[in-house]
Scaffold this motif. Structure first.
Motif, PDB file in Angstrom:
ATOM      1  N   LEU A  67       0.812  -1.211   0.000  1.00 51.03           N
ATOM      2  CA  LEU A  67       0.000   0.000   0.000  1.00 51.03           C
ATOM      3  C   LEU A  67       0.851   1.270   0.000  1.00 51.03           C
ATOM      4  CD1 LEU A  67      -2.987   0.871   0.080  1.00 51.03           C
ATOM      5  CD2 LEU A  67      -2.796   0.927   2.561  1.00 51.03           C
ATOM      6  N   ILE A  68       0.612   2.109  -1.008  1.00 50.93           N
ATOM      7  CA  ILE A  68       1.237   3.431  -1.099  1.00 50.93           C
ATOM      8  C   ILE A  68       0.107   4.449  -1.148  1.00 50.93           C
ATOM      9  CG2 ILE A  68       2.768   4.939  -2.420  1.00 50.93           C
ATOM     10  CD1 ILE A  68       3.999   2.412  -3.658  1.00 50.93           C
ATOM     11  N   PRO A  69      -0.121   5.194  -0.095  1.00 51.50           N
ATOM     12  CA  PRO A  69      -1.269   6.096  -0.034  1.00 51.50           C
ATOM     13  C   PRO A  69      -1.442   6.986  -1.253  1.00 51.50           C
ATOM     14  CG  PRO A  69      -0.224   5.968   2.109  1.00 51.50           C
ATOM     15  CD  PRO A  69       0.660   5.198   1.169  1.00 51.50           C
ATOM     16  N   ASP A  70      -0.391   7.607  -1.719  1.00 56.84           N
ATOM     17  CA  ASP A  70      -0.500   8.545  -2.835  1.00 56.84           C
ATOM     18  C   ASP A  70      -0.872   7.860  -4.150  1.00 56.84           C
ATOM     19  OD1 ASP A  70       0.181  10.586  -1.146  1.00 56.84           O
ATOM     20  OD2 ASP A  70       2.298  10.625  -1.714  1.00 56.84           O
ATOM     21  N   ILE A  71      -0.679   6.554  -4.236  1.00 58.78           N
ATOM     22  CA  ILE A  71      -0.971   5.817  -5.472  1.00 58.78           C
ATOM     23  C   ILE A  71      -2.311   5.099  -5.381  1.00 58.78           C
ATOM     24  CG2 ILE A  71      -0.155   4.040  -7.065  1.00 58.78           C
ATOM     25  CD1 ILE A  71       1.585   6.629  -6.838  1.00 58.78           C
ATOM     26  N   HIS A  72      -2.549   4.428  -4.301  1.00 55.35           N
ATOM     27  CA  HIS A  72      -3.749   3.586  -4.188  1.00 55.35           C
ATOM     28  C   HIS A  72      -4.944   4.314  -3.593  1.00 55.35           C
ATOM     29  CE1 HIS A  72      -0.262   0.709  -4.182  1.00 55.35           C
ATOM     30  NE2 HIS A  72      -0.954   0.334  -5.240  1.00 55.35           N
ATOM     31  N   SER A  73      -4.710   5.507  -3.051  1.00 55.79           N
ATOM     32  CA  SER A  73      -5.804   6.314  -2.491  1.00 55.79           C
ATOM     33  C   SER A  73      -5.381   7.786  -2.512  1.00 55.79           C
ATOM     34  CB  SER A  73      -6.115   5.858  -1.055  1.00 55.79           C
ATOM     35  OG  SER A  73      -7.183   6.585  -0.504  1.00 55.79           O
ATOM     36  N   PRO A  74      -5.243   8.356  -3.714  1.00 55.33           N
ATOM     37  CA  PRO A  74      -4.641   9.690  -3.833  1.00 55.33           C
ATOM     38  C   PRO A  74      -5.437  10.843  -3.236  1.00 55.33           C
ATOM     39  CG  PRO A  74      -5.449   8.921  -5.966  1.00 55.33           C
ATOM     40  CD  PRO A  74      -5.510   7.747  -5.036  1.00 55.33           C
ATOM     41  N   VAL A  75      -6.779  10.745  -3.242  1.00 55.56           N
ATOM     42  CA  VAL A  75      -7.595  11.860  -2.728  1.00 55.56           C
ATOM     43  C   VAL A  75      -8.624  11.335  -1.724  1.00 55.56           C
ATOM     44  CG1 VAL A  75      -9.231  13.700  -3.286  1.00 55.56           C
ATOM     45  CG2 VAL A  75      -7.333  13.208  -4.852  1.00 55.56           C
ATOM     46  N   ILE A  76      -8.673  11.972  -0.562  1.00 57.18           N
ATOM     47  CA  ILE A  76      -9.662  11.635   0.458  1.00 57.18           C
ATOM     48  C   ILE A  76     -10.495  12.880   0.766  1.00 57.18           C
ATOM     49  CG2 ILE A  76     -10.009  11.064   2.901  1.00 57.18           C
ATOM     50  CD1 ILE A  76      -9.248   8.628   1.379  1.00 57.18           C
ATOM     51  N   LEU A  77     -11.807  12.705   0.775  1.00 58.40           N
ATOM     52  CA  LEU A  77     -12.710  13.756   1.225  1.00 58.40           C
ATOM     53  C   LEU A  77     -13.282  13.324   2.572  1.00 58.40           C
ATOM     54  CD1 LEU A  77     -14.732  14.871  -1.926  1.00 58.40           C
ATOM     55  CD2 LEU A  77     -12.800  16.020  -0.832  1.00 58.40           C
ATOM     56  N   GLY A  78     -12.626  13.740   3.626  1.00 58.48           N
ATOM     57  CA  GLY A  78     -13.065  13.384   4.961  1.00 58.48           C
ATOM     58  C   GLY A  78     -13.928  14.472   5.577  1.00 58.48           C
ATOM     59  N   PRO A  79     -14.305  14.291   6.831  1.00 54.14           N
ATOM     60  CA  PRO A  79     -15.120  15.290   7.523  1.00 54.14           C
ATOM     61  C   PRO A  79     -14.460  16.668   7.509  1.00 54.14           C
ATOM     62  CG  PRO A  79     -15.011  13.264   8.790  1.00 54.14           C
ATOM     63  CD  PRO A  79     -14.021  13.114   7.677  1.00 54.14           C
ATOM     64  N   GLY A  80     -15.202  17.679   7.086  1.00 56.04           N
ATOM     65  CA  GLY A  80     -14.687  19.055   7.060  1.00 56.04           C
ATOM     66  C   GLY A  80     -13.971  19.431   5.789  1.00 56.04           C
ATOM     67  N   ASP A  81     -13.585  18.455   4.978  1.00 58.53           N
ATOM     68  CA  ASP A  81     -12.824  18.756   3.765  1.00 58.53           C
ATOM     69  C   ASP A  81     -13.660  19.502   2.729  1.00 58.53           C
ATOM     70  OD1 ASP A  81     -10.609  17.566   4.826  1.00 58.53           O
ATOM     71  OD2 ASP A  81     -10.834  15.680   3.749  1.00 58.53           O
ATOM     72  N   THR A  82     -14.932  19.141   2.617  1.00 57.52           N
ATOM     73  CA  THR A  82     -15.777  19.746   1.593  1.00 57.52           C
ATOM     74  C   THR A  82     -15.885  21.258   1.790  1.00 57.52           C
ATOM     75  OG1 THR A  82     -17.076  17.733   1.310  1.00 57.52           O
ATOM     76  CG2 THR A  82     -18.073  19.776   0.567  1.00 57.52           C
ATOM     77  N   ALA A  83     -16.200  21.679   3.013  1.00 56.24           N
ATOM     78  CA  ALA A  83     -16.318  23.112   3.290  1.00 56.24           C
ATOM     79  C   ALA A  83     -14.995  23.833   3.037  1.00 56.24           C
ATOM     80  CB  ALA A  83     -16.768  23.331   4.739  1.00 56.24           C
ATOM     81  N   GLU A  84     -13.910  23.201   3.443  1.00 58.17           N
ATOM     82  CA  GLU A  84     -12.593  23.809   3.244  1.00 58.17           C
ATOM     83  C   GLU A  84     -12.296  23.991   1.757  1.00 58.17           C
ATOM     84  OE1 GLU A  84      -7.916  22.621   4.029  1.00 58.17           O
ATOM     85  OE2 GLU A  84      -9.449  21.923   5.446  1.00 58.17           O
ATOM     86  N   LEU A  85     -12.647  22.983   0.938  1.00 59.99           N
ATOM     87  CA  LEU A  85     -12.371  23.064  -0.503  1.00 59.99           C
ATOM     88  C   LEU A  85     -13.337  24.003  -1.216  1.00 59.99           C
ATOM     89  CD1 LEU A  85     -11.532  19.311  -1.119  1.00 59.99           C
ATOM     90  CD2 LEU A  85      -9.968  21.245  -1.366  1.00 59.99           C
ATOM     91  N   LEU A  86     -14.508  24.214  -0.662  1.00 61.01           N
ATOM     92  CA  LEU A  86     -15.416  25.201  -1.243  1.00 61.01           C
ATOM     93  C   LEU A  86     -14.907  26.616  -0.961  1.00 61.01           C
ATOM     94  CD1 LEU A  86     -18.921  23.662  -0.461  1.00 61.01           C
ATOM     95  CD2 LEU A  86     -17.885  23.967  -2.718  1.00 61.01           C
ATOM     96  N   ASP A  87     -14.324  26.805   0.220  1.00 66.02           N
ATOM     97  CA  ASP A  87     -13.737  28.103   0.553  1.00 66.02           C
ATOM     98  C   ASP A  87     -12.475  28.369  -0.256  1.00 66.02           C
ATOM     99  OD1 ASP A  87     -15.670  28.768   2.449  1.00 66.02           O
ATOM    100  OD2 ASP A  87     -14.578  27.783   4.086  1.00 66.02           O
ATOM    101  N   ASP A  88     -11.737  27.310  -0.505  1.00 66.75           N
ATOM    102  CA  ASP A  88     -10.464  27.447  -1.235  1.00 66.75           C
ATOM    103  C   ASP A  88     -10.346  26.308  -2.245  1.00 66.75           C
ATOM    104  OD1 ASP A  88      -7.910  28.077  -2.069  1.00 66.75           O
ATOM    105  OD2 ASP A  88      -6.916  27.234  -0.289  1.00 66.75           O
ATOM    106  N   PRO A  89     -11.011  26.428  -3.406  1.00 63.73           N
ATOM    107  CA  PRO A  89     -11.054  25.333  -4.399  1.00 63.73           C
ATOM    108  C   PRO A  89      -9.653  24.911  -4.856  1.00 63.73           C
ATOM    109  CG  PRO A  89     -12.662  27.030  -4.925  1.00 63.73           C
ATOM    110  CD  PRO A  89     -11.796  27.595  -3.834  1.00 63.73           C
TER     111      PRO A  89
END
Length: 364
Positions: A67-89
């Motif tokens: 398992l290599i996180p950046d390869i097998h799971s490159p993007v995670i949208l966890g709790p709070g991430d959505t609001a943060e990315l809406l504020d700063d796309p």
């Protein structure tokens, strides 16, 4: 370079089950196949980084990649991430992470399976819907959905529209959790519609209780419970029905060894006596999948001894009986690293019911 994106019409319809089966089937055919979940939501922390739980599952159960996180799971949208990315796309940054993972996999494998997340629109809030991710990866799609007739066709049409809007082709369809007695009827009505809309039906996966029902250990987790009696091997017993109230009777739809008795501590002994009486009247052995004791209070030592003698696990929880049953009703059995029997069952069912030859012909 060949690849497929495995999508689904919603959560809990069998996407991970079928991805697992497909990856194992490709390995069996001697294909050097890689895996990635480009966008994940539920995660574990591995090597200090967030990794989707399905990527962990595939790494630990199939043992085909480290398992290599950046390869097998490159993007995670966890709790709070959505609001943060809406504020700063940061859509561009996230897309580059996904493309970097794909480029790395393309160098090491001849075939890559990408597993989607949720329904096709999940991720749209940050510009990374399943359809957009498949477009970004320049891959085609196999769509998994629950098998029926009217509702199945309606959901398929809705999902197809989003992928069409992104110029992504749904090449194959897998109908999952199909009742065995309805296999022929569903195929008769659904397959012509699928073919008329430019797709291929790859197979129908039958409804299988081993993959659908939760185990005692999953129940313990969801009610934040504690096992006060019961052997380790009983933790894998499947629960088909939660029987609330102690003196109620089973529906008769499930075998007694798969019934979980949910009762307050104060009615523990009374409830056991009632279930023993029912067993005698029905001329069968007294057996249960387990007993869940709710609320606070004293635990009857006599009742506990009966369960110990019968090998029936006993769980305690601080929830009251109503709360516990509600929690149970929302419990969905999932394949994880602690359920090797489910992993193997998923692989076997896929091999038995999905036309891999047809699937491989569809892939560019």
């Amino acid at each position: 370079m060949k690849s497929l994106y495995i999508a689904a019409t919603s959560q809990h319809v069998g996407k991970t089950t079928n991805t697992l089966g497909m990856l194992a089937a490709l390995q069996k055919r001697g294909v050097k196949v890689g895996y990635s979940k480009p966008l994940g939501q539920q995660f574990h922390t591995v090597k200090g980084k967030r990794v989707d739980k399905d990527a962990v599952l595939f790494s630990e159960t199939l043992k085909t990649f480290d398992l290599i996180p950046d390869i097998h799971s490159p993007v995670i949208l966890g709790p709070g991430d959505t609001a943060e990315l809406l504020d700063d796309p940061k859509t561009g940054v996230l897309e580059r992470k996904i493309l970097h993972a794909a480029e790395t996999l393309n160098k090491d494998y001849e075939f890559v399976l990408y597993e989607g997340t949720g329904h096709p629109g999940v991720g749209s809030v940050v510009g990374l819907s399943n359809a957009r991710v498949a477009e970004l990866l320049e891959t085609e799609v196999v769509l998994v959905l629950e098998g029926g007739i009217g509702n199945t066709i309606d959901r398929l049409a809705l999902c197809k529209a989003l992928f069409d809007a992104h110029g992504v082709a749904i090449k194959g369809v897998i109908l999952n959790k199909v009742l065995p007695q309805k296999m022929d009827k569903i195929r008769h009505y659904v397959e012509p519609w699928i073919e008329a809309n430019g797709m291929q039906l790859l197979g129908l996966m039958p409804y299988d209780s081993q993959l659908v029902y939760p185990s005692i250990k999953h129940v313990v987790k969801v009610v934040k419970g504690e096992v006060i009696s019961g052997a380790k091997e009983t933790m894998n017993t499947l629960v088909h029905e939660a029987l609330a109230g102690g003196t109620s009777s089973p529906s008769g739809d499930h075998p007694p060894e798969n019934l979980l008795l949910v009762v307050s501590r104060g009615r523990f002994l009374e409830s056991l006596h009632h279930q023993q009486k029912l067993a005698r009247e029905q001329g069968r052995e007294f057996i249960l999948a387990g007993v869940m004791l709710t609320s606070k209070g004293h635990v009857s030592s006599k009742a506990l001894k009966i369960c110990e003698e019968q090998g029936i696990p006993v769980i305690t929880t601080d929830f009251d009986t109503y709360q516990a049953v509600v929690k149970m009703s929302h419990l969905v059995a999932k394949i994880d690293t602690k359920s090797p029997a489910k992993v193997q069952r998923a692989i076997d069912l896929f091999e038995e019911n999905i036309d891999m030859d047809k699937l491989l012909k569809l892939v560019k």
